[in-house]
Design a protein around this motif. Structure first.
Motif, short mmCIF file in Angstrom:
data_model
loop_
_atom_site.label_atom_id
_atom_site.label_comp_id
_atom_site.label_asym_id
_atom_site.label_seq_id
_atom_site.Cartn_x
_atom_site.Cartn_y
_atom_site.Cartn_z
N ARG A 1 -4.95 -7.34 0.34
CA ARG A 1 -5.49 -8.28 1.33
C ARG A 1 -5.10 -9.72 0.98
O ARG A 1 -4.82 -10.52 1.86
CB ARG A 1 -7.00 -8.14 1.46
CG ARG A 1 -7.47 -6.76 1.86
CD ARG A 1 -6.90 -6.27 3.19
NE ARG A 1 -7.05 -4.83 3.27
CZ ARG A 1 -6.08 -4.00 3.61
NH1 ARG A 1 -4.89 -4.44 3.91
NH2 ARG A 1 -6.28 -2.70 3.66
N ASP B 1 0.38 -2.88 6.34
CA ASP B 1 -0.03 -1.74 5.53
C ASP B 1 0.99 -0.63 5.72
O ASP B 1 1.49 -0.42 6.83
CB ASP B 1 -1.40 -1.22 5.98
CG ASP B 1 -2.52 -2.18 5.65
OD1 ASP B 1 -2.99 -2.85 6.58
OD2 ASP B 1 -2.92 -2.25 4.48
N LYS C 1 -10.88 -0.46 8.61
CA LYS C 1 -9.91 -0.99 7.66
C LYS C 1 -9.08 0.15 7.06
O LYS C 1 -9.61 1.20 6.72
CB LYS C 1 -10.65 -1.74 6.56
CG LYS C 1 -9.78 -2.43 5.54
CD LYS C 1 -10.59 -3.32 4.62
CE LYS C 1 -11.37 -2.60 3.59
NZ LYS C 1 -10.71 -2.08 2.46
N SER D 1 -2.63 -1.12 11.40
CA SER D 1 -3.59 -1.95 10.67
C SER D 1 -4.06 -3.16 11.46
O SER D 1 -5.15 -3.66 11.22
CB SER D 1 -2.99 -2.40 9.34
OG SER D 1 -1.78 -3.10 9.57
N SER E 1 -7.39 2.22 4.36
CA SER E 1 -7.59 2.44 2.93
C SER E 1 -7.10 3.84 2.62
O SER E 1 -7.45 4.79 3.31
CB SER E 1 -9.05 2.28 2.56
OG SER E 1 -9.21 2.35 1.17
N TYR E 2 -6.27 3.94 1.61
CA TYR E 2 -5.68 5.23 1.26
C TYR E 2 -6.26 5.74 -0.06
O TYR E 2 -6.80 4.96 -0.85
CB TYR E 2 -4.16 5.10 1.15
CG TYR E 2 -3.50 4.83 2.48
CD1 TYR E 2 -3.53 5.78 3.50
CD2 TYR E 2 -2.86 3.63 2.74
CE1 TYR E 2 -2.93 5.55 4.73
CE2 TYR E 2 -2.24 3.39 3.97
CZ TYR E 2 -2.29 4.35 4.95
OH TYR E 2 -1.69 4.12 6.17
N GLY F 1 0.80 -1.22 0.00
CA GLY F 1 0.00 0.00 0.00
C GLY F 1 0.83 1.26 0.00
O GLY F 1 0.37 2.33 0.38
N TYR G 1 -5.70 3.84 -3.38
CA TYR G 1 -6.20 2.46 -3.51
C TYR G 1 -7.39 2.43 -4.47
O TYR G 1 -8.31 3.22 -4.35
CB TYR G 1 -6.70 1.92 -2.18
CG TYR G 1 -5.68 1.45 -1.19
CD1 TYR G 1 -4.35 1.83 -1.25
CD2 TYR G 1 -6.06 0.61 -0.16
CE1 TYR G 1 -3.43 1.39 -0.32
CE2 TYR G 1 -5.14 0.17 0.78
CZ TYR G 1 -3.84 0.57 0.70
OH TYR G 1 -2.94 0.14 1.62
N HIS H 1 -6.76 -2.90 -6.17
CA HIS H 1 -5.55 -2.70 -5.39
C HIS H 1 -5.76 -3.22 -3.97
O HIS H 1 -4.96 -3.98 -3.43
CB HIS H 1 -5.22 -1.22 -5.39
CG HIS H 1 -3.84 -0.87 -4.94
ND1 HIS H 1 -3.21 0.25 -5.35
CD2 HIS H 1 -2.98 -1.46 -4.10
CE1 HIS H 1 -2.02 0.35 -4.80
NE2 HIS H 1 -1.86 -0.69 -4.02
N ASP H 2 -6.86 -2.78 -3.36
CA ASP H 2 -7.17 -3.18 -1.99
C ASP H 2 -7.34 -4.71 -1.89
O ASP H 2 -6.83 -5.33 -0.96
CB ASP H 2 -8.43 -2.47 -1.51
CG ASP H 2 -8.66 -2.64 -0.04
OD1 ASP H 2 -7.77 -2.29 0.75
OD2 ASP H 2 -9.74 -3.13 0.33
N SER H 3 -8.02 -5.31 -2.85
CA SER H 3 -8.21 -6.77 -2.84
C SER H 3 -6.87 -7.50 -2.97
O SER H 3 -6.63 -8.50 -2.29
CB SER H 3 -9.13 -7.20 -3.98
OG SER H 3 -10.42 -6.69 -3.77
N LYS I 1 -10.32 -0.55 -5.84
CA LYS I 1 -10.91 -1.76 -5.26
C LYS I 1 -10.01 -2.96 -5.57
O LYS I 1 -9.76 -3.81 -4.70
CB LYS I 1 -12.32 -1.98 -5.82
CG LYS I 1 -13.01 -3.17 -5.20
CD LYS I 1 -14.45 -3.31 -5.67
CE LYS I 1 -15.04 -4.52 -4.98
NZ LYS I 1 -16.44 -4.69 -5.24
#
Length: 166
Positions: free
Chosen positions: A151, A97, A136, A130, A138-139, A64, A142, A146-148, A144
Motif C-alpha cells: 500500500r 495488485d 481490499k 483492485s 489480499s492474497y 503482490g 501476504y 507485506h500488505d502495508s 501484515k
C-alpha cells in the motif's frame, strides 16, 4: 533494442507517450515471471529515453506477485526512484495488485504453492480489479508487513513523479 535513430524518428512522428511494462524491480521476480528482460535493461532504456524529453515513458508495474518478498518490494521501490532520478520526466503507474489470469503459470503457481482459490463466476472475476473491488485485495502469501509495504508503494507512486500535481 531501439537505436538513437529510432527515438529521433519517434520524436519526429510526435510520439509523446510510450507505455513500458517494467512489472517489478526485482530480477528474481522478473525471472520467475519469465519476462525475458533484466532490471539493467529497464535502466538502460530509461537513460536512452531521458535524452528525448519529448517522449514521456509511462512505467507500469504491479505488486503482490506470488512469492514476492519485502526485499523484492524494496528492489521495486529502489528501481522506481532510480527511474525518476535518471529521467525526471517519466511517469510511474500506481502499482496494480497482481491478479490471477486463468491458465497462466503464475496463477497455477499461486494455486499450487499458496492454495489460492480462484474465481468461478464472471461476477467473482470482476471483483479482482483492485481499483474497483468492494473488498481490499489480499492474497494468502501476504503478511501484515507485506500488505502495508504494498500500500505504501502504491500511494507513493502516485506522488513521487508529481503526476497528481500536474
Amino acid at each position: 533494442k531501439m537505436s538513437q535513430e529510432d527515438f529521433a524518428l519517434m520524436v519526429k512522428a510526435n510520439i509523446g507517450f510510450i507505455m513500458i511494462g517494467i512489472e517489478s524491480g526485482s530480477q528474481k521476480m522478473l525471472d520467475r515471471m519469465k519476462k525475458g528482460f533484466s532490471v539493467e535493461a529497464i535502466s538502460r532504456v530509461n537513460r536512452k529515453l531521458a535524452l528525448y524529453p519529448e517522449i514521456i515513458p509511462h512505467y507500469n508495474f504491479f505488486v503482490g506477485i506470488p512469492g514476492e518478498t519485502i526485499d523484492d518490494l524494496i528492489s521495486t521501490k529502489e528501481l522506481l526512484f532510480q527511474l525518476m532520478e535518471e529521467n525526471p520526466g517519466c511517469y510511474l503507474g500506481f502499482g496494480s495488485d497482481w491478479k490471477p489470469i486463468p491458465g497462466s503459470e503464475m496463477t497455477a503457481l499461486a494455486q499450487r504453492e499458496y492454495n489460492l482459490k480462484i474465481s468461478t463466476t464472471l461476477e467473482e472475476w470482476a471483483e479482482i480489479d483492485s481499483f474497483d473491488a468492494q473488498d481490499k485485495i489480499s492474497y494468502p502469501w501476504y503478511s501484515k508487513e507485506h500488505d502495508s509495504f504494498i500500500r505504501m508503494i502504491q500511494c507513493a507512486s502516485g506522488i513521487i513523479d508529481r503526476k497528481l500535481y500536474k
